[in-house]
Design a protein around this motif. Sequence first.
Motif, PDB file in Angstrom:
ATOM      1  N   ARG A  36       0.833  -1.201   0.000  1.00 10.31           N
ATOM      2  CA  ARG A  36       0.000   0.000   0.000  1.00 10.31           C
ATOM      3  C   ARG A  36       0.869   1.252   0.000  1.00 10.31           C
ATOM      4  O   ARG A  36       0.605   2.205  -0.759  1.00 10.31           O
ATOM      5  CB  ARG A  36      -0.919  -0.004   1.217  1.00 10.31           C
ATOM      6  CG  ARG A  36      -1.726   1.278   1.354  1.00 10.31           C
ATOM      7  CD  ARG A  36      -2.715   1.212   2.497  1.00 10.31           C
ATOM      8  NE  ARG A  36      -3.499   2.429   2.563  1.00 10.31           N
ATOM      9  CZ  ARG A  36      -4.610   2.574   3.282  1.00 10.31           C
ATOM     10  NH1 ARG A  36      -5.066   1.562   4.011  1.00 10.31           N
ATOM     11  NH2 ARG A  36      -5.267   3.727   3.274  1.00 10.31           N
ATOM     12  N   GLU A  92       0.875   4.129  -2.939  1.00 10.32           N
ATOM     13  CA  GLU A  92       0.595   5.533  -2.621  1.00 10.32           C
ATOM     14  C   GLU A  92       1.759   6.438  -2.994  1.00 10.32           C
ATOM     15  O   GLU A  92       1.563   7.539  -3.508  1.00 10.32           O
ATOM     16  CB  GLU A  92       0.245   5.659  -1.147  1.00 10.32           C
ATOM     17  CG  GLU A  92      -1.080   4.992  -0.780  1.00 10.32           C
ATOM     18  CD  GLU A  92      -1.347   4.920   0.708  1.00 10.32           C
ATOM     19  OE1 GLU A  92      -2.512   4.708   1.087  1.00 10.32           O
ATOM     20  OE2 GLU A  92      -0.382   5.044   1.496  1.00 10.32           O
ATOM     21  N   ARG A 131       1.858   9.444  -5.787  1.00 11.08           N
ATOM     22  CA  ARG A 131       2.261  10.818  -5.474  1.00 11.08           C
ATOM     23  C   ARG A 131       3.336  11.309  -6.437  1.00 11.08           C
ATOM     24  O   ARG A 131       3.432  12.507  -6.715  1.00 11.08           O
ATOM     25  CB  ARG A 131       2.778  10.908  -4.034  1.00 11.08           C
ATOM     26  CG  ARG A 131       1.683  10.844  -2.988  1.00 11.08           C
ATOM     27  CD  ARG A 131       2.176  11.329  -1.635  1.00 11.08           C
ATOM     28  NE  ARG A 131       3.284  10.550  -1.113  1.00 11.08           N
ATOM     29  CZ  ARG A 131       3.137   9.441  -0.395  1.00 11.08           C
ATOM     30  NH1 ARG A 131       1.914   8.978  -0.123  1.00 11.08           N
ATOM     31  NH2 ARG A 131       4.189   8.791   0.054  1.00 11.08           N
ATOM     32  N   THR A 135     -10.050   1.131  -0.858  1.00  9.16           N
ATOM     33  CA  THR A 135      -9.678   2.212   0.054  1.00  9.16           C
ATOM     34  C   THR A 135      -8.390   2.876  -0.410  1.00  9.16           C
ATOM     35  O   THR A 135      -8.263   4.112  -0.373  1.00  9.16           O
ATOM     36  CB  THR A 135      -9.509   1.672   1.485  1.00  9.16           C
ATOM     37  OG1 THR A 135     -10.769   1.183   1.955  1.00  9.16           O
ATOM     38  CG2 THR A 135      -9.015   2.760   2.427  1.00  9.16           C
ATOM     39  N   VAL A 136      -7.422   2.071  -0.839  1.00  9.98           N
ATOM     40  CA  VAL A 136      -6.167   2.626  -1.362  1.00  9.98           C
ATOM     41  C   VAL A 136      -6.431   3.443  -2.616  1.00  9.98           C
ATOM     42  O   VAL A 136      -5.929   4.567  -2.766  1.00  9.98           O
ATOM     43  CB  VAL A 136      -5.155   1.503  -1.650  1.00  9.98           C
ATOM     44  CG1 VAL A 136      -3.870   2.075  -2.243  1.00  9.98           C
ATOM     45  CG2 VAL A 136      -4.843   0.718  -0.384  1.00  9.98           C
ATOM     46  N   ALA A 165      -9.224   4.883  -3.561  1.00 13.44           N
ATOM     47  CA  ALA A 165      -9.960   6.099  -3.224  1.00 13.44           C
ATOM     48  C   ALA A 165      -9.040   7.156  -2.624  1.00 13.44           C
ATOM     49  O   ALA A 165      -9.164   8.354  -2.919  1.00 13.44           O
ATOM     50  CB  ALA A 165     -11.095   5.766  -2.254  1.00 13.44           C
ATOM     51  N   GLY A 166      -8.117   6.721  -1.778  1.00 14.52           N
ATOM     52  CA  GLY A 166      -7.178   7.664  -1.173  1.00 14.52           C
ATOM     53  C   GLY A 166      -6.280   8.318  -2.199  1.00 14.52           C
ATOM     54  O   GLY A 166      -6.003   9.524  -2.128  1.00 14.52           O
ATOM     55  N   ILE A 167      -5.810   7.520  -3.165  1.00 21.87           N
ATOM     56  CA  ILE A 167      -4.958   8.061  -4.226  1.00 21.87           C
ATOM     57  C   ILE A 167      -5.734   9.069  -5.063  1.00 21.87           C
ATOM     58  O   ILE A 167      -5.249  10.167  -5.369  1.00 21.87           O
ATOM     59  CB  ILE A 167      -4.417   6.922  -5.110  1.00 21.87           C
ATOM     60  CG1 ILE A 167      -3.376   6.098  -4.322  1.00 21.87           C
ATOM     61  CG2 ILE A 167      -3.804   7.460  -6.399  1.00 21.87           C
ATOM     62  CD1 ILE A 167      -2.916   4.850  -5.035  1.00 21.87           C
ATOM     63  N   ARG A 168      -6.960   8.729  -5.414  1.00 18.80           N
ATOM     64  CA  ARG A 168      -7.775   9.641  -6.226  1.00 18.80           C
ATOM     65  C   ARG A 168      -8.104  10.916  -5.463  1.00 18.80           C
ATOM     66  O   ARG A 168      -8.158  12.003  -6.050  1.00 18.80           O
ATOM     67  CB  ARG A 168      -9.051   8.937  -6.658  1.00 18.80           C
ATOM     68  CG  ARG A 168      -8.813   7.811  -7.666  1.00 18.80           C
ATOM     69  CD  ARG A 168     -10.093   7.089  -7.997  1.00 18.80           C
ATOM     70  NE  ARG A 168      -9.884   6.042  -8.998  1.00 18.80           N
ATOM     71  CZ  ARG A 168     -10.811   5.157  -9.362  1.00 18.80           C
ATOM     72  NH1 ARG A 168     -12.017   5.199  -8.794  1.00 18.80           N
ATOM     73  NH2 ARG A 168     -10.539   4.240 -10.269  1.00 18.80           N
ATOM     74  N   ALA A 169      -8.311  10.796  -4.155  1.00 19.92           N
ATOM     75  CA  ALA A 169      -8.632  11.972  -3.347  1.00 19.92           C
ATOM     76  C   ALA A 169      -7.493  12.980  -3.340  1.00 19.92           C
ATOM     77  O   ALA A 169      -7.717  14.186  -3.154  1.00 19.92           O
ATOM     78  CB  ALA A 169      -8.969  11.553  -1.914  1.00 19.92           C
ATOM     79  N   GLU A 170      -6.265  12.496  -3.545  1.00 26.27           N
ATOM     80  CA  GLU A 170      -5.106  13.379  -3.588  1.00 26.27           C
ATOM     81  C   GLU A 170      -4.761  13.809  -5.009  1.00 26.27           C
ATOM     82  O   GLU A 170      -3.710  14.396  -5.256  1.00 26.27           O
ATOM     83  CB  GLU A 170      -3.900  12.684  -2.952  1.00 26.27           C
ATOM     84  CG  GLU A 170      -4.060  12.450  -1.450  1.00 26.27           C
ATOM     85  CD  GLU A 170      -2.794  11.906  -0.803  1.00 26.27           C
ATOM     86  OE1 GLU A 170      -1.795  11.698  -1.528  1.00 26.27           O
ATOM     87  OE2 GLU A 170      -2.797  11.709   0.423  1.00 26.27           O
TER      88      GLU A 170
END
Length: 253
Positions: free
Chosen positions: A20, A24, A28, A46-47, A49-54
């Motif tokens: 993970r 990530e 980045r 979840t991973v 979604a987190g990447i897309r959120a950034e």
Amino acid sequence: MGVLKGRTALVTGGSRGIGRAIAERLARDGARVAVHYGRDAAAAETVVAGIRAEGGEAFAVRAELGVPGDAEALWAAYAADPLATEGVDILVNNAGAPHFGGIADTDEAAYDRVHALNAKAPFFVIRHGLARLRDGGRIVNVTGTPDIALPAILATIAAKGAVNALTVSLAAELAPRGITVNSVGPGITDTDLNAGWLADPGARAHAASRSVFGRIGGPEEVADVVAFLASPDSRWITGQHLRATGGLQLALL
């Protein structure tokens, strides 16, 4: 974000722990990341979604590794996703799991299982992905540290050692295409896989003392090393094994 802009990475075992953190970090740095998982779809999403959120790009790819036909299934699942690119620039073989036991506690069935996941799967994931891997690409194998004795996971260490050996010879084979092949060996790392035994204060203190820095490493510290090997800056490094252990081998001298 930037050094990997326009590149695509596939990270096996990318839904948890070190995998993970690698997914990530590569995101980045600008890569579009395929986050592979075996069973836990929610963790992979979840991973993603987190990447897309950034502001990054990512998608999940499911395939169980360590079973017959696993590599073909992985690449078929990758190709079926509408976000997948035709070519892949970075392949990180991170998926794996230990078998706890010394030689007397490891029967043939256990040995075959651990080698199917930790040694055979990376070999064939690479083999079946070579047509998709672009010239000038990167292969990074997350393995183990060969000069540290770990009899409690003997079969696993043997399997990881096989991938270290694969790394060296494959680097020579793929050099004409400009593809680098390297491996990274994590030390004791604070992940969910180790959470159970690290919850014991005595065990945690002992683990920390094994590093010359007197602490336990985090998954992001391994991910940073992988990110370097995935970047253009590592173009003159191939066939090498980098120990991301916090000086574990130095502390044992």
